[in-house]
Enzyme design. Structure first.
Site, mmCIF file in Angstrom:
data_model
loop_
_atom_site.group_PDB
_atom_site.id
_atom_site.type_symbol
_atom_site.label_atom_id
_atom_site.label_comp_id
_atom_site.label_asym_id
_atom_site.label_seq_id
_atom_site.Cartn_x
_atom_site.Cartn_y
_atom_site.Cartn_z
ATOM 1 N N ARG A 289 -5.100 6.577 -1.252
ATOM 2 C CA ARG A 289 -3.696 5.587 -0.988
ATOM 3 C C ARG A 289 -4.157 4.645 -1.761
ATOM 4 N NH1 ARG A 289 -5.421 2.359 3.312
ATOM 5 N NH2 ARG A 289 -4.356 0.596 3.159
ATOM 6 N N CYS B 40 0.959 -1.383 -0.409
ATOM 7 C CA CYS B 40 0.209 -0.210 -0.117
ATOM 8 C C CYS B 40 0.772 1.115 -0.087
ATOM 9 C CB CYS B 40 -1.162 0.551 0.994
ATOM 10 S SG CYS B 40 -2.226 -1.363 0.940
#
Length: 362
Positions: A39, A23
């Site tokens: 994100r 991530c």
């Protein structure tokens, strides 16, 4: 059944020890003062996600290995996404514009032993994300609560993930653009101020900030031509100021790229344009299936970008798109029932659709 559980446990350990959770989080500022953050969500196996809204006055009880932990009632409504069937926000925003997201920290996260003494303040890492969104209106309030010892992490399995304790750390930002990182280090809850608004994965946040010193030469402006013994050497093309920018998918490289891309972005005029900008920047962190993978018992587990989210704290909007459907979806906190009695859930699963414009060319 026993063999299946052992196989799942082995898979969890393998994925936990690999880099298959990549991530990347970042934020940008707009000309009108909004701080847009976003994100990507990656994993080596499919994780079902759903959009979720959590009302005010909803009671939560933290999970611990020895029974119920910290109990709290939500002050603020929140929206975002959840994983599996556990009705807790993995990544989201509350009605005060505070955002919080969970990121993997394999090999560095460590949790204290839950005892009768700390049980009343203890919770799982997935509980923590929801606690932050439910209880606080800005970063300073979160920092104060942690400093006052109001919370402790417990080693609890996270529903929806492989069956091993998941090592999370957290990126928290508020309406002003102020940002912190919260990490479970050596059994303690550690808080770092985050001046760049960026987070990836291991190592710890302070290591990533030190590593930035290796890239102080990077510039958005192109390098000027040089003359060598009378011969003028011109650049082959654009982007020469970024020579040396790491391009791989490791957490340190993604951290550097995320800082460079977000800090050199030319501010957009308003929040919606800022949302588009963050999606475009995060496109650079999309991991295609196959390029980052591990193999176990002849089966390939490939990390890929399952979900990309963007939050607008000024207008209280949460946007997302999935691997299967690249169209932007939006949740508006103004449109949910903030005083409702139930948590609402809606699957993010959808299939890509396209618009056929062929007839327009006839």
């Amino acid at each position: 059944m026993f063999k299946k559980r052992i196989k799942n446990l082995a898979l969890g350990v393998i994925l936990l020890g690999s880099s298959l959770y990549a991530c990347t989080g970042l934020q940008v500022k707009t000309k009108d003062g909004d701080s847009i953050s976003g994100r990507t969500l990656e994993f080596g196996i499919f994780l079902p996600t759903s959009a979720i809204s959590v009302p005010r006055n909803y009671t939560f009880i933290g999970k611990t290995p020895i029974g119920n932990g910290k109990k709290w009632t939500s002050k603020y409504a929140s929206i975002g996404v959840m994983i599996g069937s556990e009705k807790l926000i993995l990544d989201g925003i509350n009605e005060k514009g505070l955002t919080c997201g969970m990121f993997y920290l394999p090999g560095y996260a460590s949790y204290p032993k839950t005892t009768k003494k700390n049980q009343k303040i203890s919770m799982s890492t997935s509980d923590f994300n929801q606690w932050v969104l439910s209880q606080f209106k800005n970063v300073d309030e979160v920092k104060k609560a942690i400093k006052n010892g109001e919370v402790a992490f417990s080693k609890v399995l996270t529903e929806g993930f492989p069956p091993s304790v998941q090592p999370f750390h957290f990126l928290i930002s508020d309406k002003s653009g102020k940002s912190i990182v919260v990490e479970p280090i050596d059994g303690k809850v550690v808080v770092f101020d985050n001046p760049v608004g960026v987070l990836t994965n291991s190592p710890t946040f302070d290591w990533h900030m030190t590593n930035l010193k290796n890239y102080v030469n990077l510039r958005p402006e192109n390098a000027k031509p040089v003359v060598l013994n009378g011969a003028k050497i011109n650049a082959l093309g654009q982007g020469t100021g970024m020579l040396g920018l790491p391009g791989d998918f490791t957490p340190p490289s993604r951290f550097v790229r995320a800082v460079v891309f977000s800090m050199t972005a030319i501010p957009e005029k308003n929040a919606l344009r800022g949302v588009y900008q963050v999606f475009h920047i995060l496109n650079n962190f999309d991991i295609p299936v196959g390029v980052a993978r591990t193999v176990h018992d002849g089966v390939i587990y490939s990390d890929y970008t399952m979900l990309t989210t963007v939050r607008d704290p000024k207008n209280l909007r949460f946007f997302y798109k999935t691997y299967e459907d690249q169209r932007m979806k939006m949740l508006d906190l103004h449109e949910i029932n903030k005083n409702g009695k139930k948590i609402k859930v809606f699957s993010t699963a959808s299939k890509q659709q396209y618009i056929d414009i062929g007839k327009k060319l006839h």
